[in-house]
Design a protein around this motif. Structure first.
Motif, mmCIF file in Angstrom:
data_model
loop_
_atom_site.group_PDB
_atom_site.id
_atom_site.type_symbol
_atom_site.label_atom_id
_atom_site.label_comp_id
_atom_site.label_asym_id
_atom_site.label_seq_id
_atom_site.Cartn_x
_atom_site.Cartn_y
_atom_site.Cartn_z
ATOM 1 N N ARG A 15 -0.787 27.915 12.662
ATOM 2 C CA ARG A 15 -1.332 26.642 13.113
ATOM 3 C C ARG A 15 -1.418 25.662 11.951
ATOM 4 O O ARG A 15 -1.465 26.067 10.788
ATOM 5 N N SER A 16 -1.452 24.372 12.286
ATOM 6 C CA SER A 16 -1.638 23.354 11.256
ATOM 7 C C SER A 16 -2.509 22.239 11.803
ATOM 8 O O SER A 16 -2.553 21.992 13.014
ATOM 9 N N PHE A 17 -3.200 21.559 10.890
ATOM 10 C CA PHE A 17 -4.115 20.499 11.270
ATOM 11 C C PHE A 17 -3.797 19.244 10.466
ATOM 12 O O PHE A 17 -3.501 19.315 9.277
ATOM 13 N N THR A 18 -3.848 18.088 11.165
ATOM 14 C CA THR A 18 -3.510 16.803 10.576
ATOM 15 C C THR A 18 -4.491 15.756 11.082
ATOM 16 O O THR A 18 -5.417 16.084 11.821
ATOM 17 N N ASP A 19 -4.228 14.498 10.752
ATOM 18 C CA ASP A 19 -5.069 13.422 11.280
ATOM 19 C C ASP A 19 -4.827 13.206 12.774
ATOM 20 O O ASP A 19 -5.638 12.610 13.453
ATOM 21 N N VAL A 20 -3.725 13.735 13.291
ATOM 22 C CA VAL A 20 -3.398 13.556 14.707
ATOM 23 C C VAL A 20 -4.171 14.527 15.598
ATOM 24 O O VAL A 20 -4.644 14.155 16.665
ATOM 25 N N ASN A 21 -4.336 15.775 15.168
ATOM 26 C CA ASN A 21 -4.998 16.760 16.023
ATOM 27 C C ASN A 21 -6.415 17.111 15.550
ATOM 28 O O ASN A 21 -6.936 18.165 15.875
ATOM 29 N N SER A 22 -7.030 16.207 14.806
ATOM 30 C CA SER A 22 -8.419 16.376 14.382
ATOM 31 C C SER A 22 -9.250 15.241 14.960
ATOM 32 O O SER A 22 -8.778 14.120 15.096
ATOM 33 N N GLY A 23 -10.488 15.548 15.268
ATOM 34 C CA GLY A 23 -11.370 14.550 15.859
ATOM 35 C C GLY A 23 -11.937 13.574 14.841
ATOM 36 O O GLY A 23 -11.879 13.802 13.631
ATOM 37 N N ALA A 24 -12.512 12.504 15.343
ATOM 38 C CA ALA A 24 -13.066 11.448 14.490
ATOM 39 C C ALA A 24 -14.166 11.981 13.584
ATOM 40 O O ALA A 24 -14.271 11.572 12.426
ATOM 41 N N GLU A 25 -14.993 12.884 14.081
ATOM 42 C CA GLU A 25 -16.081 13.430 13.266
ATOM 43 C C GLU A 25 -15.530 14.232 12.088
ATOM 44 O O GLU A 25 -16.060 14.172 10.984
ATOM 45 N N ILE A 26 -14.451 14.975 12.309
ATOM 46 C CA ILE A 26 -13.838 15.744 11.219
ATOM 47 C C ILE A 26 -13.234 14.797 10.189
ATOM 48 O O ILE A 26 -13.417 14.955 8.991
ATOM 49 N N SER A 54 0.827 -1.215 0.000
ATOM 50 C CA SER A 54 0.000 0.000 0.000
ATOM 51 C C SER A 54 0.857 1.258 0.000
ATOM 52 O O SER A 54 2.017 1.244 0.401
ATOM 53 N N PHE A 55 0.242 2.315 -0.474
ATOM 54 C CA PHE A 55 0.787 3.667 -0.359
ATOM 55 C C PHE A 55 -0.021 4.361 0.731
ATOM 56 O O PHE A 55 -1.219 4.110 0.878
ATOM 57 N N GLU A 56 0.636 5.249 1.489
ATOM 58 C CA GLU A 56 -0.065 6.037 2.492
ATOM 59 C C GLU A 56 0.300 7.501 2.310
ATOM 60 O O GLU A 56 1.474 7.842 2.205
ATOM 61 N N VAL A 57 -0.729 8.337 2.247
ATOM 62 C CA VAL A 57 -0.538 9.773 2.060
ATOM 63 C C VAL A 57 -1.020 10.488 3.314
ATOM 64 O O VAL A 57 -2.146 10.275 3.763
ATOM 65 N N LEU A 58 -0.146 11.314 3.876
ATOM 66 C CA LEU A 58 -0.503 12.168 5.016
ATOM 67 C C LEU A 58 -0.634 13.601 4.519
ATOM 68 O O LEU A 58 0.163 14.051 3.693
ATOM 69 N N ALA A 59 -1.623 14.317 5.052
ATOM 70 C CA ALA A 59 -1.840 15.706 4.671
ATOM 71 C C ALA A 59 -1.741 16.609 5.896
ATOM 72 O O ALA A 59 -2.126 16.221 7.000
ATOM 73 N N VAL A 60 -1.223 17.809 5.675
ATOM 74 C CA VAL A 60 -1.141 18.830 6.718
ATOM 75 C C VAL A 60 -1.749 20.111 6.144
ATOM 76 O O VAL A 60 -1.292 20.615 5.116
ATOM 77 N N MET A 61 -2.785 20.611 6.802
ATOM 78 C CA MET A 61 -3.397 21.876 6.396
ATOM 79 C C MET A 61 -2.758 22.981 7.224
ATOM 80 O O MET A 61 -2.938 23.034 8.437
ATOM 81 N N LYS A 62 -1.991 23.836 6.558
ATOM 82 C CA LYS A 62 -1.304 24.931 7.248
ATOM 83 C C LYS A 62 -2.096 26.222 7.079
ATOM 84 O O LYS A 62 -2.584 26.527 5.992
ATOM 85 N N LEU A 63 -2.183 26.982 8.184
ATOM 86 C CA LEU A 63 -2.913 28.243 8.178
ATOM 87 C C LEU A 63 -1.956 29.427 8.239
ATOM 88 O O LEU A 63 -0.809 29.284 8.671
ATOM 89 N N THR A 64 -2.440 30.574 7.854
ATOM 90 C CA THR A 64 -1.616 31.786 7.843
ATOM 91 C C THR A 64 -1.217 32.242 9.233
ATOM 92 O O THR A 64 -0.254 32.994 9.381
ATOM 93 N N ASP A 65 -1.925 31.790 10.278
ATOM 94 C CA ASP A 65 -1.572 32.176 11.646
ATOM 95 C C ASP A 65 -0.546 31.228 12.278
ATOM 96 O O ASP A 65 -0.245 31.320 13.453
#
Length: 188
Positions: A159-170, A146-157
């Motif tokens: 902060r960044s969001f990933t699968d680690v700091n996001s909840g199950a509902e998100i 398998s291939f695995e892709v991780l994403a990081v959403m970076k903000l202008t302030d």
């Protein structure tokens, strides 16, 4: 009797201590951001996406993503993707590869959607791009890997969001659809 009840109620009210609880300042609460998968949905993120070993050269998955934050997506700086290869079939050698940079999607590559008001763009994962980035050939890949892709959403302030700091509902909820992690299994 009536006087006793009234006296008892008075004593009960006087002897009770109450703590005043401050109201929550909803404007002081921090909110995050997420990259919503708009189409196609349902994208089978929970069980993974599948590439066919027989069609590896042309294997791809396409989706439309949308940057969501309280400011209509205006705090998006970039959506950064890394990829790794997980070799689950050592019969052809152990070719597992660590995460390496795949692509950085700057905010400028997104276009505001007229209907939702949020910035959107198409995102395509191809097996050939994964193999190039990781230095793999089709012979290195077998059904079961398998291939695995991780994403990081970076903000202008900052902060960044990933699968680690996001909840199950998100990550997997019916509305938010923002996994930040994609597993692409290799099938026959």
């Amino acid at each position: 009797m009536k006087k006793i009840i009234i006296a008892f109620m008075f004593l009960a009210m006087v002897s009770c201590e109450t703590e005043i609880i401050d109201k929550i300042d909803v404007f002081a609460l921090q909110t995050g951001a997420y990259m919503r998968t708009v189409a196609p949905w349902p994208l089978n993120v929970a069980n993974g996406i599948v590439f066919s070993k027989a069609g590896l050269a042309a294997a791809n998955v396409k989706m439309t993503i949308e940057a969501v934050d309280p400011q209509q997506g205006s705090t998006l700086s970039s959506y950064d993707l890394t990829v790794r290869f997980v070799d689950n079939t050592p019969a052809n050698g152990t070719m597992s590869k660590a995460y390496t940079a795949l692509e950085s999607l700057p905010a400028s590559s997104f276009t505001k959607d007229a209907a939702s008001g949020y910035p959107r763009r198409d995102l395509t994962f191809t097996a050939s791009n994964f193999m190039t980035k990781l230095g793999l050939t089709a012979a290195d890949i077998s059904s079961g890997d398998s291939f695995e892709v991780l994403a990081v959403m970076k903000l202008t302030d900052g902060r960044s969001f990933t699968d680690v700091n996001s909840g199950a509902e998100i990550k997997g909820g019916a509305y938010y659809k923002s996994p930040f992690f994609y597993r692409i299994a290799i099938n026959p």
